[in-house]
Enzyme design. Structure first.
Site: not given
Ligand code: BV8
Length: 238
Positions: A110, A178, A180, A222
């Site tokens: 990303h 780490g 989701s 982690a």
């Molecule tokens: C794509 C950069 C083709 C920016 C990020 C409808 C319309 C349009 C698109 C979509 C749609 N439906 C689905 C999609 C696809 C979409 C998507 O997946 N949406 C999701 C929300 C459903 N994806 C995209 O758009 C991607 N492109 O698919 O292109 C396309 C194009 C158009 C239409 C369709 C397809 C692009 C995705 C990239 C987005 N950019 N980041 C920035 O950071 O500023 S994503 C963002 O989320 C971050 O990068 C982050 O890393 C990422 C994932 O989240 P996580 O890293 O998992 O973080 P989160 O907070 O969620 O979870 C943390 C976890 O850690 C938890 O489980 C927690 O329990 C755990 N944790 C916490 N503390 C600890 C721990 N574990 C261990 N130890 C700890 N101490």
């Protein structure tokens, strides 16, 4: 855990690996900023509508990340990178903490919050100004600069994604730390590895959609669990 040797390792990390460094996760309780959610700001439409607001959010995050240090989980992955011949770290994070820890083989799916891109010429620059000298920052050509990250609705860099696919399809051990596991296409990588016969280990504070699929789910932080796992894995690396 079988006592098989692992010839090649792929790792997928998410925001949770940086949580203990003090970097807010996306979907945790501090996943909000002012009254916005990340999904509302990390989009090309939000940037088009209000580049200043989007850049204020990134400037705030950059300031926060600049004061954070890599933790023991990041360090463990550096050790694995150095010890394991076939190793690839695939991260969804844009915070650059893996590289700051010393990881060399890193695929940033990303992008990186410390890089900016000209919205006209697509030239990419490093920019570590904290705070930014102006918000929104401008390119010398006069156009706006944007964060060089992949926003929701934008496609990932095909070369980076292709390299990630190759790494997970060729590995016999995949660690998922780490995340989701909801953001695509990153969230599909562990299943791809598993379908190719890899042994899949997940480390997270809680269960995720991936947990039912993993060979091992280690519930815990982690920074504690990854160093312990590495101690257990070390002797089985071939
Ligand atoms: C794509 C950069 C083709 C920016 C990020 C409808 C319309 C349009 C698109 C979509 C749609 N439906 C689905 C999609 C696809 C979409 C998507 O997946 N949406 C999701 C929300 C459903 N994806 C995209 O758009 C991607 N492109 O698919 O292109 C396309 C194009 C158009 C239409 C369709 C397809 C692009 C995705 C990239 C987005 N950019 N980041 C920035 O950071 O500023 S994503 C963002 O989320 C971050 O990068 C982050 O890393 C990422 C994932 O989240 P996580 O890293 O998992 O973080 P989160 O907070 O969620 O979870 C943390 C976890 O850690 C938890 O489980 C927690 O329990 C755990 N944790 C916490 N503390 C600890 C721990 N574990 C261990 N130890 C700890 N101490």
């Amino acid at each position: 855990m079988t006592q098989q040797g692992f010839g090649s390792i792929a790792v997928l990390t998410g925001a949770g690996i940086s949580a203990e460094s003090g970097v807010p996760t996306f979907r945790g309780e501090n996943g909000l900023w002012r009254q916005y959610r990340a999904e509302e700001l990390a989009t090309p439409w939000a940037f088009q509508r209000d580049p200043t607001l989007v850049w204020e959010w990134y400037d705030w995050r950059r300031g926060l990340i600049a004061s954070c240090a890599p933790n023991a989980a990041h360090q463990t992955l550096v050790e694995m990178d150095r010890r394991c011949q076939n190793f690839m770290l695939v991260t969804q994070n844009v915070d650059g903490l893996h590289q700051r820890a010393g990881s060399e083989r890193v695929l940033e799916l990303h992008g990186n919050i410390w890089q900016v891109r000209c919205t006209e010429e697509n030239t990419v620059f490093e920019n570590h100004d904290v705070p930014l000298h102006q918000v929104p920052p401008g390119c010398s050509c006069g156009a706006l600069l944007r964060p060089h990250v992949v926003w929701f609705g934008e496609t990932l860099d095909p070369e980076t994604l292709g390299a990630a696919y190759r790494a997970v399809e060729g590995c016999d051990l995949m660690l998922v730390v780490g995340t989701s596991a909801v953001v695509q296409p990153a969230a599909s990588l562990p299943a791809m590895a598993k379908d190719r016969g890899a042994y899949l280990i997940e480390i997270n504070l809680e269960k995720t959609p991936l947990s039912a699929y993993a060979d091992e789910v280690i519930l815990g932080a982690a920074a504690e669990e990854l160093p312990k796992l590495w101690l257990r894995l070390e002797e089985s690396l071939c």
